[in-house]
Design a protein around this motif. Structure first.
Motif, short mmCIF file in Angstrom:
data_model
loop_
_atom_site.label_atom_id
_atom_site.label_comp_id
_atom_site.label_asym_id
_atom_site.label_seq_id
_atom_site.Cartn_x
_atom_site.Cartn_y
_atom_site.Cartn_z
N ALA A 77 -39.40 -12.12 0.27
CA ALA A 77 -40.72 -12.33 0.89
C ALA A 77 -41.34 -10.99 1.28
CB ALA A 77 -40.57 -13.23 2.10
N ALA A 78 -40.49 -10.11 1.90
CA ALA A 78 -41.00 -8.81 2.35
C ALA A 78 -41.45 -7.97 1.16
CB ALA A 78 -39.91 -8.08 3.13
N THR A 79 -40.65 -7.97 0.09
CA THR A 79 -40.99 -7.17 -1.10
C THR A 79 -42.27 -7.70 -1.74
OG1 THR A 79 -38.62 -6.98 -1.40
CG2 THR A 79 -39.97 -6.21 -3.20
N SER A 80 -42.37 -9.05 -1.84
CA SER A 80 -43.57 -9.64 -2.45
C SER A 80 -44.82 -9.23 -1.68
CB SER A 80 -43.50 -11.17 -2.46
OG SER A 80 -42.25 -11.58 -2.93
N LEU A 81 -44.70 -9.32 -0.35
CA LEU A 81 -45.84 -8.99 0.51
C LEU A 81 -46.23 -7.53 0.33
CD1 LEU A 81 -47.34 -10.78 2.49
CD2 LEU A 81 -46.02 -9.76 4.33
N TYR A 82 -45.23 -6.67 0.25
CA TYR A 82 -45.45 -5.23 0.09
C TYR A 82 -46.23 -4.95 -1.20
CZ TYR A 82 -44.25 -0.30 -0.66
OH TYR A 82 -44.31 1.05 -0.91
N PHE A 83 -45.79 -5.61 -2.29
CA PHE A 83 -46.45 -5.35 -3.58
C PHE A 83 -47.81 -6.04 -3.68
CE2 PHE A 83 -42.13 -4.02 -4.78
CZ PHE A 83 -42.44 -2.76 -5.28
N ALA A 126 -54.92 9.18 -2.20
CA ALA A 126 -55.15 8.94 -3.63
C ALA A 126 -56.66 8.89 -3.93
CB ALA A 126 -54.48 7.65 -4.06
N ILE A 127 -57.41 8.25 -3.03
CA ILE A 127 -58.87 8.16 -3.20
C ILE A 127 -59.49 9.56 -3.13
CG2 ILE A 127 -61.01 7.41 -2.03
CD1 ILE A 127 -59.56 4.75 -1.48
N ALA A 128 -59.02 10.37 -2.14
CA ALA A 128 -59.57 11.72 -1.97
C ALA A 128 -59.34 12.56 -3.24
CB ALA A 128 -58.91 12.39 -0.77
N ILE A 129 -58.14 12.42 -3.82
CA ILE A 129 -57.83 13.19 -5.04
C ILE A 129 -58.77 12.74 -6.17
CG2 ILE A 129 -56.05 13.56 -6.82
CD1 ILE A 129 -53.97 13.29 -4.50
N CYS A 130 -58.92 11.42 -6.32
CA CYS A 130 -59.75 10.89 -7.41
C CYS A 130 -61.23 11.22 -7.19
CB CYS A 130 -59.56 9.38 -7.53
SG CYS A 130 -57.90 8.98 -8.04
N ILE A 174 -43.62 -0.31 8.80
CA ILE A 174 -44.11 1.08 8.69
C ILE A 174 -44.58 1.34 7.25
CG2 ILE A 174 -43.39 3.52 8.75
CD1 ILE A 174 -41.51 2.71 11.09
N ALA A 175 -43.79 0.88 6.27
CA ALA A 175 -44.16 1.08 4.85
C ALA A 175 -45.47 0.37 4.54
CB ALA A 175 -43.04 0.55 3.96
N LEU A 176 -45.64 -0.83 5.09
CA LEU A 176 -46.89 -1.60 4.87
C LEU A 176 -48.09 -0.82 5.42
CD1 LEU A 176 -46.42 -5.39 5.67
CD2 LEU A 176 -46.98 -4.39 3.50
N LEU A 177 -47.93 -0.29 6.64
CA LEU A 177 -49.03 0.43 7.28
C LEU A 177 -49.31 1.76 6.58
CD1 LEU A 177 -48.29 -0.26 11.06
CD2 LEU A 177 -50.11 -1.23 9.69
N LEU A 178 -48.25 2.40 6.09
CA LEU A 178 -48.43 3.71 5.43
C LEU A 178 -49.24 3.60 4.14
CD1 LEU A 178 -45.06 5.66 5.82
CD2 LEU A 178 -47.33 6.37 6.57
N GLN A 179 -49.24 2.41 3.55
CA GLN A 179 -50.00 2.24 2.30
C GLN A 179 -51.48 2.62 2.48
OE1 GLN A 179 -49.67 -1.63 0.54
NE2 GLN A 179 -47.52 -1.36 -0.02
N PHE A 180 -52.02 2.35 3.67
CA PHE A 180 -53.46 2.58 3.88
C PHE A 180 -53.81 4.08 3.90
CE2 PHE A 180 -52.74 -1.71 5.44
CZ PHE A 180 -53.71 -2.41 4.75
N ILE A 195 -46.91 6.29 -5.37
CA ILE A 195 -46.79 6.20 -3.90
C ILE A 195 -46.04 4.93 -3.51
CG2 ILE A 195 -48.12 5.82 -1.78
CD1 ILE A 195 -50.27 7.73 -3.00
N VAL A 196 -46.46 3.81 -4.10
CA VAL A 196 -45.89 2.50 -3.75
C VAL A 196 -44.40 2.46 -4.12
CG1 VAL A 196 -45.95 0.05 -4.39
CG2 VAL A 196 -48.05 1.23 -3.80
N LEU A 197 -44.07 2.95 -5.31
CA LEU A 197 -42.67 2.87 -5.76
C LEU A 197 -41.77 3.82 -4.97
CD1 LEU A 197 -43.11 2.51 -9.63
CD2 LEU A 197 -42.37 0.77 -8.00
N VAL A 198 -42.27 5.04 -4.69
CA VAL A 198 -41.47 6.00 -3.90
C VAL A 198 -41.22 5.44 -2.51
CG1 VAL A 198 -41.55 8.28 -2.79
CG2 VAL A 198 -42.12 8.05 -5.21
N MET A 199 -42.28 4.89 -1.90
CA MET A 199 -42.12 4.32 -0.55
C MET A 199 -41.16 3.14 -0.57
SD MET A 199 -45.27 4.29 2.03
CE MET A 199 -46.29 3.22 1.06
#
Lengths: 369, 133
Positions: free
Chosen positions: A9-15, A100-104, A88-94, A62-66
């Protein structure tokens, strides 16, 4: 190690959250590349598409490393401790997606400079002056009566069951399932029993405010098709309002269930599963809104008053235009709105968004001392 | 009813707004007692300064085309519209005179000039009683 079900459940939510954040890249006007105006003829250009793919690629790394880091940390931990890292991993995604947006965006600006795109600015402004034919685009206050009804039911049940509530119980527990800094609240009292109801009321109030903001967002009409763009704006605002209402109702029900679980017998796993269900529903609702808006072309509406690049600061996160009276404007990419920091009310809003959670954290820290 | 402003026009924005609101009243798209957006709302939707909209509303209120209602906010004059005043006569004379002079210089006949004026007057007022769109 986390239980298999919880881990799945946690992994699904994360992805799913990562998917939702990444999908925003494909939401919004095609003539905007991370906030940079692209000529309509160049939207399918290889270089433009490469920058969009670059974002997905960066987000993927980013998502896979985290995920790998998180999994290696939680392998030998119990459910509750593992969930702290997961949160923490969920919140760090933002913030990481912001990088990633800044780079693009930088890539988009470089491409703009190389190609020398001169996208003409629309110098006409259109607005509806008579509102006789149109009702409010957002759900009215009576719709939030459903939230109040849920709160009333929760309060009535707690009152009826008052004698069944144990005299001692914890309001909050730490990851070891031990009552923590709220331990002195463990005696049955009005504040400890109705703790979540206050949360429900505050949450409902905040979402009502959000709904009000959605209603007040500028209705920017296309001078070439004012009627058509008006209908789309109304539809888009209505969908946003419906999503706000749905998520807030889910949150109110969740807090009610949490209250019921807490004051009778605390079951951490039940709470975890309920949280997953709530977050999953909210994400699916948001994803549904993205897909529907995209399919109906509602995301192609442009805000004509904020189209000049030099008004966007901090990689296009904030809008700064003292001549524009709007306080909230649509973001140049993704969904949602941002504030006009040139206006005192805009600065106040940003201060509140940053300051209130900080004050809350300080308050929690003081309580724990 | 939709209004459209041209930010590059030589006509000031407040004047464009005044002209379009009066045209709306003349055509019947805006009926007596119809509520208008608040100054802030209209300025936000158009992305122009609050003072510009405020100036237009104030001038129209002074002229008697609009009224500020305690509950409804700014509304189209529900009672009698301002009549043909001496000031209006002077304005009409001034603007028509310069246009008539230019038309004559450009070789437009008196009949063509009068016909254009007549047709414009009819077009503006033709939609009276319409649904406002």
């Amino acid at each position: 190690m986390m239980m298999n079900g919880t881990l799945i459940a946690a992994t699904s939510l994360y992805f799913i959250q990562a998917l939702l954040i990444s999908a925003q890249n494909f939401f919004g006007p095609r003539t905007l590349l991370f906030g940079v105006s692209v000529p309509a003829t160049e939207t399918q250009d290889l270089a433009v598409r490469r920058i969009r793919v670059q974002y997905i690629f960066l987000m993927g790394i980013i998502v896979l490393v985290m995920a790998a880091a998180c999994f290696s940390l939680i392998r030998y931990l119990g459910n509750a401790h593992a969930l702290v890292y997961f949160l923490i991993a969920l919140l760090l995604q933002f913030p990481l997606s912001g990088i990633a947006i800044a780079i693009c965006r930088q890539s988009a600006l470089r491409l703009n400079a190389t190609r020398g795109w001169q996208v003409p600015i629309e110098n006409r402004r259109s607005a509806i002056i008579s509102s006789r034919r149109f009702r409010s685009p957002v759900l009215g206050l009576p719709w939030f009566g459903a939230h109040l009804a849920v709160i009333v039911v929760c309060v009535v049940i707690a009152l009826v069951k008052w004698n069944d509530i144990p005299v001692y119980f914890a309001i909050h527990r730490n990851a070891d399932r031990m009552p923590d800094w709220y331990s002195w609240y463990s005696t049955k009292s009005i504040s400890s029993v109705f703790y979540e109801n206050f949360g429900q009321l505050i949450g409902t109030g905040l979402f009502m405010l959000l709904n009000l903001i959605a209603a007040r967002i500028r209705t920017s009409l296309d001078p070439n098709d004012p009627d058509g763009s008006l209908q789309k704006q109304i539809q888009y605002k209505r969908i946003n309002s419906f999503v706000i209402w749905g998520i807030s109702l889910g949150l109110t029900v969740f807090l009610g269930l949490f209250q019921a679980g807490r004051i009778y017998s605390f079951k951490l796993d039940l709470w975890i599963n309920l949280t997953f269900a709530l977050m999953l529903t909210a994400y699916l609702l948001l994803l549904g809104m993205l897909v529907y808006s995209r399919a109906k072309g509602l995301d192609q509406l442009r805000d004509f008053s904020s189209q000049e690049n030099h008004h966007w600061k901090m990689t296009g996160t904030f809008y700064c235009n003292p001549d524009d009276p709007a306080i909230f404007v649509p973001k140049p990419y993704g969904m949602g709105w941002t504030v006009n920091i040139a206006k005192p009310m805009g600065r106040l809003t940003i201060s509140a968004i940053v300051g209130i959670p900080l004050l809350f954290l300080v308050w929690v820290w003081l309580l724990s001392k | 009813m939709f209004i459209e402003l041209d930010l590059q026009s030589e006509t000031p924005l407040y004047e464009q707004l005044i002209n379009q609101l009066i045209e709306g009243i003349a055509s019947g798209a805006l009926k007596p007692g119809d509520p208008l957006p608040s100054v802030r709302n209209l300025a936000e939707n158009l992305g122009i300064n609050l003072h510009t909209v405020n100036k237009s509303y104030t001038l129209l209120k002074q002229e008697g085309f609009l009224q500020v209602h305690r509950k409804k906010g700014v509304i189209v004059q529900p009672d009698a519209m301002p009549g043909v005043t001496a000031e209006f006569e002077a304005k009409l004379f001034r603007q028509l005179r310069s246009l008539a002079a230019e038309a004559a210089v450009r070789g437009m006949t008196e009949e063509a000039f009068v016909n254009r004026c007549k047709r414009l007057y009819e077009d503006t007022t033709m939609k009276r009683g319409g649904d406002g769109q």
